[in-house]
Design a protein around this motif. Structure first.
Motif, PDB file in Angstrom:
ATOM      1  N   ARG A   1       2.038   2.660   3.280  1.00 51.61           N
ATOM      2  CA  ARG A   1       3.188   2.102   3.988  1.00 51.61           C
ATOM      3  C   ARG A   1       4.455   2.916   3.714  1.00 51.61           C
ATOM      4  NH1 ARG A   1       2.616  -2.688   6.462  1.00 51.61           N
ATOM      5  NH2 ARG A   1       4.774  -3.410   6.233  1.00 51.61           N
ATOM      6  N   VAL A   2       4.684   3.282   2.464  1.00 51.95           N
ATOM      7  CA  VAL A   2       5.881   4.080   2.171  1.00 51.95           C
ATOM      8  C   VAL A   2       5.734   5.498   2.712  1.00 51.95           C
ATOM      9  CG1 VAL A   2       5.218   4.923  -0.144  1.00 51.95           C
ATOM     10  CG2 VAL A   2       7.617   4.589   0.415  1.00 51.95           C
ATOM     11  N   GLU A   3       4.513   6.025   2.726  1.00 49.29           N
ATOM     12  CA  GLU A   3       4.301   7.369   3.274  1.00 49.29           C
ATOM     13  C   GLU A   3       4.500   7.369   4.789  1.00 49.29           C
ATOM     14  OE1 GLU A   3       0.473   8.587   1.833  1.00 49.29           O
ATOM     15  OE2 GLU A   3       1.193   8.833  -0.227  1.00 49.29           O
ATOM     16  N   THR A   4       4.027   6.319   5.446  1.00 50.15           N
ATOM     17  CA  THR A   4       4.255   6.195   6.893  1.00 50.15           C
ATOM     18  C   THR A   4       5.739   6.045   7.185  1.00 50.15           C
ATOM     19  OG1 THR A   4       2.083   5.187   7.242  1.00 50.15           O
ATOM     20  CG2 THR A   4       3.758   4.806   8.940  1.00 50.15           C
ATOM     21  N   PHE A   5       6.409   5.208   6.412  1.00 48.97           N
ATOM     22  CA  PHE A   5       7.853   5.026   6.606  1.00 48.97           C
ATOM     23  C   PHE A   5       8.566   6.370   6.491  1.00 48.97           C
ATOM     24  CE2 PHE A   5      12.190   4.404   5.348  1.00 48.97           C
ATOM     25  CZ  PHE A   5      12.614   3.331   6.112  1.00 48.97           C
TER      26      PHE A   5
ATOM     27  N   ASP B   1       1.640  -0.506  -4.685  1.00 48.16           N
ATOM     28  CA  ASP B   1       0.493  -0.920  -5.491  1.00 48.16           C
ATOM     29  C   ASP B   1      -0.133   0.261  -6.223  1.00 48.16           C
ATOM     30  OD1 ASP B   1       0.848  -3.485  -4.541  1.00 48.16           O
ATOM     31  OD2 ASP B   1      -0.701  -3.319  -2.998  1.00 48.16           O
ATOM     32  N   LEU B   2       0.132   1.482  -5.765  1.00 46.36           N
ATOM     33  CA  LEU B   2      -0.492   2.665  -6.365  1.00 46.36           C
ATOM     34  C   LEU B   2       0.401   3.360  -7.378  1.00 46.36           C
ATOM     35  CD1 LEU B   2      -3.185   4.234  -6.075  1.00 46.36           C
ATOM     36  CD2 LEU B   2      -1.986   5.770  -4.496  1.00 46.36           C
ATOM     37  N   TYR B   3       1.692   3.480  -7.099  1.00 47.23           N
ATOM     38  CA  TYR B   3       2.595   4.262  -7.942  1.00 47.23           C
ATOM     39  C   TYR B   3       3.933   3.559  -8.140  1.00 47.23           C
ATOM     40  CZ  TYR B   3      -0.517   8.208  -6.737  1.00 47.23           C
ATOM     41  OH  TYR B   3      -1.595   9.026  -6.551  1.00 47.23           O
ATOM     42  N   HIS B   4       4.596   3.929  -9.242  1.00 43.36           N
ATOM     43  CA  HIS B   4       5.961   3.459  -9.516  1.00 43.36           C
ATOM     44  C   HIS B   4       6.744   4.639 -10.131  1.00 43.36           C
ATOM     45  CE1 HIS B   4       9.244   0.883 -10.012  1.00 43.36           C
ATOM     46  NE2 HIS B   4       8.741  -0.064 -10.776  1.00 43.36           N
TER      47      HIS B   4
ATOM     48  N   GLU C   1       0.829  -1.201   0.000  1.00 42.39           N
ATOM     49  CA  GLU C   1       0.000   0.000   0.000  1.00 42.39           C
ATOM     50  C   GLU C   1       0.875   1.268   0.000  1.00 42.39           C
ATOM     51  OE1 GLU C   1      -0.183  -2.355   2.293  1.00 42.39           O
ATOM     52  OE2 GLU C   1      -2.142  -3.339   2.052  1.00 42.39           O
ATOM     53  N   GLN C   2       0.405   2.281  -0.714  1.00 35.62           N
ATOM     54  CA  GLN C   2       1.115   3.572  -0.737  1.00 35.62           C
ATOM     55  C   GLN C   2       1.256   4.133   0.669  1.00 35.62           C
ATOM     56  OE1 GLN C   2       2.584   5.064  -3.246  1.00 35.62           O
ATOM     57  NE2 GLN C   2       2.930   7.131  -2.469  1.00 35.62           N
TER      58      GLN C   2
END
Length: 315
Positions: A110-114, A128-131, A107-108
């Protein structure tokens, strides 16, 4: 204190910064392995991967080394993340050890929380949302393929990119979302061809509209590909998704085959972010004919990501 620069989606960069990255990618590619500004000298960069990878992992690791840094690869099997430790706890530990991170996850959020708890530069290596690193590579490869004059300035890049018609055919996945994001930033013509009932997430579409983005969704691949400069696709079932026969059956008519290529411009370029499922999302003969572009695209991950690293980690 310098503000933290992240790349969680292309919206973290300005239009001018994107063109700077594309120009810098050309310079780094021409300089080869010894090129770059050594911006990572003495820095330790973590690669936290909850999904498997070939191109993203190797290109980032090599790029970090070529820029003087030390990559530290960590899969979810190696970390307590794999046993349920919250992302924010992992981030608060790792910020005491490393200087930056590349995160490949689900999930996006997760990287934003990190990034929020890590409090150091973070690059999205795929969600899953962006690359974002892939989409910047794809637009660089499209520019490179269309740059017949061999001039390389930001204006040259802008003139070529903004005049392109790019057609994405296939699933409404993270690559489709990323094309929508990039179109809103750079203004090229974007058409998405996908089955009836498939659509871009409303949050992705609304964020595009907020930035003046425009894209069309068509349900006929032939009309979508008409006069296209670039045709691109991706696997029908994205990494981490279950094999869904019903979904594949709906997408099967959207294979990029000779009929699609004939509808495009004579000098059309076909791109694929790999890995490819031959004769599923693209006919094997079409893939092999355009494979020089596809594998140049794969190489360009290294050069574009070095430019991204310089931008994100330069502070």
């Amino acid at each position: 204190m310098n503000s933290i620069k992240n790349l969680l989606s292309v919206y973290d960069f300005t239009k001018d910064e994107i063109y700077d990255i594309l120009l810098r990618s050309f310079i780094l590619k021409s300089e080869g392995a010894g090129g770059g500004n050594g911006c990572l000298k003495g820095k330790k960069i973590g690669l936290i991967f909850e999904k498997s990878s070939t191109r993203t992992r190797v290109s980032f690791e090599v790029g970090i080394v070529e820029l003087g840094g030390h990559p530290i690869f960590m899969s979810s099997r190696d970390l307590q993340l794999g046993r349920g430790e919250p992302v924010k706890d992992t981030a608060r530990v790792l910020k005491r050890y490393i200087d930056g991170a590349i995160v490949r996850t689900f999930e996006q959020e997760r990287v934003e929380t990190f990034a929020r708890y890590f409090e150091k530069p973070t690059v999205n290596g795929l969600t899953d949302l962006y690359h974002p690193s892939q989409i910047l590579t794809d637009i660089y490869t499209a520019y490179e393929a269309k740059n017949g004059s061999k001039n390389n300035t930001k204006k040259d890049i802008g003139d070529i990119v903004e005049g392109l018609k790019i057609v994405y055919i296939g699933d409404a996945n993270n690559m489709a979302n990323s094309w929508v994001n990039l179109q809103a930033m750079l203004g090229f013509e974007l058409v998405l061809a996908m089955p009836d009932g498939f659509d871009i997430y409303e949050t992705v579409a609304s964020r595009s509209r907020e930035r003046g983005g425009k894209f069309n969704i068509l349900h006929d691949k032939i009309s979508a590909a008409e006069d296209a400069d670039v045709i691109t696709t991706d696997v029908f079932i994205s990494m981490g998704q279950d094999e869904e026969k019903e979904k594949i059956d709906k997408l099967r008519p959207f294979i990029v085959d000779e009929s699609v290529i004939k509808s495009a411009k004579k000098d059309v370029v076909f791109l694929h972010c790999l890995p490819v499922h031959r004769n599923e999302e693209v006919a094997e003969d079409v893939f092999e004919r355009f494979s020089p572009f596809v594998f140049e695209e794969a190489e360009n991950r290294l050069h574009v990501q070095k430019a991204i690293i310089e931008t994100v980690f330069r502070n």
